[in-house]
Write a protein that holds these residues in place. Structure first.
Motif, short mmCIF file in Angstrom:
data_model
loop_
_atom_site.label_atom_id
_atom_site.label_comp_id
_atom_site.label_asym_id
_atom_site.label_seq_id
_atom_site.Cartn_x
_atom_site.Cartn_y
_atom_site.Cartn_z
N LEU A 116 43.05 34.68 53.78
CA LEU A 116 43.48 36.06 53.76
C LEU A 116 42.27 36.97 53.89
O LEU A 116 41.12 36.51 53.78
N ALA A 117 42.51 38.25 54.07
CA ALA A 117 41.40 39.19 54.10
C ALA A 117 40.66 39.14 52.76
O ALA A 117 41.29 39.03 51.71
N ALA A 118 39.34 39.21 52.81
CA ALA A 118 38.54 39.10 51.58
C ALA A 118 38.97 40.12 50.55
O ALA A 118 39.11 39.80 49.36
N VAL A 119 39.21 41.34 50.97
CA VAL A 119 39.68 42.40 50.07
C VAL A 119 40.92 43.03 50.68
O VAL A 119 40.89 43.51 51.82
N ASP A 120 42.00 42.99 49.94
CA ASP A 120 43.26 43.60 50.38
C ASP A 120 43.91 44.19 49.13
O ASP A 120 44.55 43.48 48.35
N PHE A 121 43.71 45.47 48.92
CA PHE A 121 44.17 46.09 47.68
C PHE A 121 45.68 45.94 47.51
O PHE A 121 46.45 46.12 48.45
N ALA A 122 46.06 45.58 46.30
CA ALA A 122 47.46 45.28 46.02
C ALA A 122 48.34 46.52 46.12
O ALA A 122 47.92 47.63 45.82
N ALA A 123 49.57 46.30 46.55
CA ALA A 123 50.55 47.38 46.65
C ALA A 123 51.60 47.31 45.54
O ALA A 123 52.46 48.17 45.44
N LYS A 124 51.50 46.27 44.68
CA LYS A 124 52.51 46.06 43.65
C LYS A 124 52.33 47.05 42.50
O LYS A 124 51.37 46.98 41.75
N ASP A 125 53.31 47.96 42.36
CA ASP A 125 53.24 48.98 41.31
C ASP A 125 53.69 48.37 39.99
O ASP A 125 54.76 47.78 39.88
N ARG A 126 52.85 48.52 38.97
CA ARG A 126 53.18 48.01 37.63
C ARG A 126 53.03 49.11 36.58
O ARG A 126 52.72 48.83 35.44
N ALA A 127 53.30 50.34 36.99
CA ALA A 127 53.13 51.48 36.07
C ALA A 127 54.47 51.79 35.41
O ALA A 127 55.34 52.40 36.02
N ALA A 128 54.63 51.35 34.17
CA ALA A 128 55.86 51.63 33.42
C ALA A 128 55.59 51.42 31.94
O ALA A 128 54.82 50.54 31.55
#
Length: 248
Positions: A116-128
């Motif tokens: 995979l790309a070395a750096v791929d910032f996550a899109a998974k929102d875990r703000a709750a």
């Protein structure tokens, strides 16, 4: 005999990197092997993480204590101050930096291992709010476990106990038990099963710091002398005397 700080920082950097590699890598493998079963994915991810954490404590514990977690290091410094044990302020700064950089490096390593790309910032929102509460619970329990083991002279069982706790907390907390600011930051660098969006990181870290504070308060109430055992967190450190065969 005190182990040189540079060696301890290398151990914390490498150990935290490998921990995040295990978390992220097993998450990627889980989604590959069980693409349609989220429950099985979590089981595979949690089992791999628990076993890897236990093994890493065994490897790096004799060098740095295998904190691999800034909240553990902060608690060690804070509780040990009055007893003259644990980390110094200089040690603490180095540990936190090494752990955070190691976590980022571990995420990058896992990405590269799976092409995979070395750096791929996550899109998974875990703000709750309920997830933050889960982090408070997970972090509080971790602090209580580690220092209770050290205070009662059972630090040698920390690899199994800490691994088991984190593996279990994957399942009994709403947040799947990050319980580690460095690992939380590292997991923002991978858009895979274990990822967390950069925007969600501050909330998780704040919740972990609250858990740290709650854990310290409970420890001082339950074990007022917990700080005397700070040198035994997570695993006993110190080199063995080559002649006598024991720690000086």
């Amino acid at each position: 005999m005190t182990i040189a700080l540079r060696r301890r920082l290398l151990a914390e950097f490498t150990g935290t990197a490998l921990l995040v590699t295990a978390v992220v890598g097993s998450g990627i493998m889980a989604t590959t092997l069980s693409p349609d079963d989220v429950g099985l994915q979590l089981l595979e991810n949690s089992v791999a993480t628990a076993f890897a954490l236990g093994a890493l404590i065994l490897i790096f514990g004799p060098v740095s204590g295998a904190h691999l977690n800034p909240v553990v290091s902060v608690a060690d410094w804070f509780l040990g101050r009055s007893a003259g044990t644990g980390l110094t302020g200089r040690d603490l700064a180095g540990y936190v930096a090494a752990q955070t950089l190691g976590a980022i490096g571990g995420s990058i390593l896992a990405n590269l291992m799976f092409d995979l790309a070395a750096v791929d910032f996550a899109a998974k929102d875990r703000a709750a709010g309920h997830l933050w509460l889960g982090e408070v619970v997970a972090t509080t329990g971790l602090i209580l476990l580690i220092f209770a083991l050290a205070r009662s002279g059972r630090a040698p069982v920390a690899p199994a106990a800490v691994g088991a706790y984190i593996g279990a907390a994957y399942w009994f907390t709403s947040s799947t038990s990050f319980a580690n600011p460095a690992v939380t930051i590292g997991r923002a660098f991978t858009d895979t099963f274990a990822g967390i969006s950069p925007a969600s990181v501050p909330g998780f870290v704040a919740a972990q710091l609250v858990g740290l504070a709650v854990g310290i308060c409970l420890l001082t109430a339950l074990h007022p002398d917990a700080g005397t055992a700070a040198d035994q967190v997570v695993a006993p450190t110190g080199e063995r005397d080559p002649v006598l065969g024991h720690r000086p």
